[in-house]
Scaffold this active site. Structure first.
Site: not given
Ligand code: VAH
Length: 317
Positions: A11-12, A34, A36, A52, A142
Site C-alpha cells: 500500500g501507499q 499483502d 496479492r 490476507n 473509515y
Molecule cells: C484518507 N489519506 O484520505 C487518508 C487519511 C486523513 C486522511 O487517513 O482517507
C-alpha cells in the site's frame, strides 16, 4: 534484531515503510506481505508472503514461520473507498486488527503498530489546532472504524498488556507510491498532473484546509514510536501527529514557484463532504512531549523534493 512482519506492505505507506525498515533492520529481518503480489520488483526485493489480513491462520502461520516479534498492520480501506463499500471496509479495518491483537494477547507478537487517522475526528470537533482529547463524532465509515480501533487498542493494552502503538496520520503525500483511495490524495495527484499536463482539476474546493505530512516524516514517526521505550508511550489509543496544513490554493502556489505555468481548476465531488468533516490543523504536543516527535518537511521543502523525485522517475521511464 527484531523480526518484523508488515501486513499490507504493498500500500501507499507499506511500500515505503518496508524499504526504510529493511534499511534499518536488515532485509532478511523484514517480511513484507499483502493479499496479492503486486509490483514484481518490490516482491523480489526481500522476504515476501501472500497474507490476507482477514485470514487469522495465514497471519499466525507467517508469524510462526519467521519467528516474528513485531507486526505493522497497514492493511485498510481509506476514506473515499470505504464510503463505497462500508461493510467490507468495516470487516477489513476491524477484523484484521482483532486478529493481530489476539495473537499478541496469546503471546505470539511482542509489539504492534496500528495506523489511525485524523479521520477519527468529525464535524463537531474543534477544527483549529485539534487537541489530543476532544469531541470525536466521525461521520465516515473509515473514521468510525479508526475510532473503534483506537478504543480496542487501548482496551487490549490496559486489560491484556498488549504493547500496541498508534499514530493518527494526517493526509500523506509521497512520490513513490500511487494514491490509495483517500480524500487527501489530491495532494499527491496534483504533482503528477503538474509535470504531465501543466494543469489539474481538483476534487476539493480551493479553500479546503487539511492537515498533511510528507511520507518521509510519516515513516520516520512510525519507526520512532515503535523504538520508543514502552514507558514513554503514555497514550495507547492513538497519538495526534502533525507537520503542516494547507489548501489546494496554497499547494498550487507552492508548485507555481517551480512551474509558473501550472494552473488548477476546481470540481468538488463527494469527497468534499468528507474533507469538510475533518480538522484543519492538529495539536500534536503529546507526541512531541512523550516520544520526541518533530516534523522536518513543510510545504515548500516537500514540493521541491516531490518534483525532484517525480522528474527523475519520468526521466527513467
Ligand atoms: C484518507 N489519506 O484520505 C487518508 C487519511 C486523513 C486522511 O487517513 O482517507
Amino acid at each position: 534484531m527484531p523480526k518484523i512482519l508488515i501486513i499490507g506492505a504493498c500500500g501507499q505507506i507499506g511500500t515505503e515503510l518496508t524499504k526504510q525498515l529493511r534499511a534499518e533492520y536488515g532485509t532478511d529481518n523484514v517480511i513484507a506481505s499483502d493479499v496479492r503480489k503486486t509490483d514484481p520488483e518490490f516482491v523480489a526485493s526481500g522476504p515476501f508472503e501472500v497474507v490476507n489480513a482477514l485470514d487469522f491462520n495465514q497471519i499466525e502461520h507467517t508469524i510462526e514461520k519467521y519467528g516474528v516479534d513485531e507486526v505493522y498492520l497497514m492493511a485498510a480501506l481509506l476514506s473515499a473507498t470505504a464510503e463505497k463499500n462500508p461493510a467490507f471496509a468495516w470487516d477489513l479495518n476491524m477484523n484484521s486488527l482483532f486478529h493481530v491483537l489476539n495473537l499478541a494477547k496469546a503471546g505470539k507478537i511482542k509489539k504492534i503498530f496500528w495506523p489511525s487517522s485524523i479521520a477519527v475526528f468529525g464535524p463537531t470537533t474543534p477544527k483549529q489546532n485539534t487537541p489530543q482529547y476532544t469531541v470525536m463524532e466521525p461521520s465516515t465509515v473509515y473514521g468510525i472504524s479508526k475510532q473503534s480501533g483506537e478504543r480496542w487498542c487501548e482496551y487490549y493494552h490496559n486489560i491484556y498488556g498488549v504493547d500496541v502503538r498508534s499514530i493518527r496520520y494526517p493526509g500523506l503525500i509521497s512520490w513513490s507510491t500511487p494514491p490509495g483511495g483517500g480524500t487527501t490524495d489530491y495532494a499527491v495527484d496534483i504533482y503528477h498532473k503538474a509535470l504531465e499536463n501543466g494543469e489539474y482539476t481538483c476534487f476539493l474546493s480551493e479553500e479546503t484546509r487539511l492537515p498533511m505530512m510528507y511520507m518521509d516524516d510519516a515513516i520516520r514517526a512510525t519507526i520512532e514510536i515503535m523504538k520508543a521505550p514502552a514507558e514513554n508511550i503514555k497514550i495507547r489509543s492513538s497519538y495526534n501527529l502533525a507537520a503542516m496544513d494547507f489548501t489546494p490554493k496554497e499547494i498550487t502556489e507552492a508548485i507555481q514557484q517551480e512551474l509558473p505555468e501550472f494552473t488548477i481548476s476546481y470540481e468538488p465531488d463527494f469527497r468534499q463532504k468528507i474533507a469538510d468533516s475533518w480538522p484543519q490543523s492538529i495539536d500534536d504536543t503529546c507526541a512531541r512531549t512523550d516520544w520526541g516527535w518533530k516534523h522536518e518537511f513543510d510545504l515548500a521543502t516537500m514540493t521541491t523534493d516531490m518534483l525532484v523525485h517525480l522528474r527523475e522517475l519520468k526521466h527513467n521511464d
